[in-house]
Design an enzyme around this catalytic site. Structure first.
Site: not given
Ligand code: XIL
Length: 355
Positions: A157, A263
């Site tokens: 990010e 994701e």
């Molecule tokens: C999120 C997880 O799903 C949560 O459980 C945690 O509390 C925070 O992170 N982008 C990302 C991931 O790169 O690491 C994030 O995951 C969601 C958004």
């Protein structure tokens, strides 16, 4: 075994109710073909150690997925204590689960603007010490899972929220704008065999962000950074217009690097849209799932790193909790009871067509 046609006809009333969105009704859906059996590339999910205590969850993971991303427990805010100590208990448990079940591990994440642990905050005015600490951290974490982790999100990010510029948090404060290149170099030293990813979100929804992401990748490559993979998180929602889900994959393909849909989830409550009940929402979700699966599945084989979903059952999703979470969201491929959803079938169909 697939149910006979007769069994399906006998179940028709219940199926119809299911289609109307009555989520409490038992839905005798035919068992889906395990996702990984249809794909010619790794299919991943994220998970947390707590979920490993649940037989249904573990069963769904074992039969459908071939790669695991730790949802949270391999992140710096979990591993690195305020005093600089390292805590690998949970991460090791996930690594052990991968080893025991022949699953590939994908590590996330090493450098993330949103995590600025006190151990690094304390060093941000001392560049040499900051750099040494980051090298040590990356070396320790990647070194520990070397051989098991096929790849890592090295920088997560880095593009600003709306795509207008970049952000680096404590990493840019400690190392300057060059922090991403340095992180990739440290990662290569730590595990020369791992695929090293730049990973980001909203690349499907925001042309400006996709553009900035590509400029950053180009800049890193030009500067000689060992950036060897591109990740699109793909946190989508059902307001996405037709044709948009595959846009990022198609644009990123020109780099010739492995691509990770890293994701995926498709929120059924987010965004600005006016759909009716559950059934039409799940249909819209399936349409989007099919589009992104198709765009990924037709990539050249060496670019198909993995197609990862951010959780297994709807109730496991991070979108159900937190401040902005919604208790009715149904963003994943299996429902709360572990039954396959239309989005799963759409993904399977796209994977099968691309063979
Ligand atoms: C999120 C997880 O799903 C949560 O459980 C945690 O509390 C925070 O992170 N982008 C990302 C991931 O790169 O690491 C994030 O995951 C969601 C958004």
């Amino acid at each position: 075994m697939r149910p006979s046609r007769r069994a399906l006809i006998a179940a028709a009333p219940a199926l119809a109710l299911a289609a109307c969105g009555h989520r409490d009704v038992a839905q005798p859906l035919p068992p889906a073909r395990p996702l990984k059996a249809t794909a010619r590339f790794p299919v991943g999910t994220s998970l947390m150690t707590g979920e490993l205590q649940e037989p249904q969850f573990v069963g769904l993971v074992r039969s459908n997925f071939s790669q695991i991303t730790p949802e949270w427990e391999m992140k710096m805010e979990r591993i690195l204590g305020a005093d600089g100590s390292l805590h690998f208990e949970a991460a090791d448990q996930i690594a052990g689960f991968c080893r025991d079940n022949g699953l590939r591990l994908h590590g996330t994440t090493l450098v993330w603007y949103s995590q600025d642990p006190p151990a690094f905050e304390a060093l941000k005015d001392n560049r040499a010490a900051f750099e040494a600490k980051l090298r040590e951290y990356i070396g320790a974490v990647m070194g520990r899972y070397k051989g098991l982790a096929r790849g890592w999100d090295v920088v997560n990010e880095a593009v600003a929220e709306n795509g207008d510029g970049y952000r680096g948090g404590v990493w840019a404060a400690g190392l300057g704008d060059d922090y991403a290149r340095l992180a990739f170099e440290m990662a290569r030293e730590a595990d020369p065999g791992a695929v090293l990813f730049l990973n980001d979100y909203n690349l499907e929804q925001m042309p400006a962000k996709l553009n900035s992401f590509q400029r950053l990748a180009e800049r890193l490559l030009k500067a000689g950074a060992p950036l060897t993979g591109l990740g699109t998180q793909s946190h989508l929602d059902i307001s996405l217009a037709k044709g948009e889900a595959g846009v990022a994959i198609k644009a990123l393909a020109r780099f010739g690097l492995p691509i990770h849909v890293s994701e995926l989830d498709i929120s059924t409550v987010g965004g600005d849209f006016s759909l009716g009940g559950d059934a039409s929402r799940l249909e819209a979700q399936a349409r989007i799932a099919g589009e992104i699966a198709e765009a990924f599945a037709v990539l050249p084989a060496h670019q198909r790193y993995a197609f990862t979903v951010w959780g297994v059952r709807d109730k496991d999703s991070w979108l159900r909790g937190g401040k902005s979470g919604h208790p009715d969201d149904q963003p994943l491929l299996f429902d709360d009871d572990g039954r396959p959803k239309p989005a799963l079938s759409a993904i399977e169909a796209a994977f099968a067509r691309a063979k």
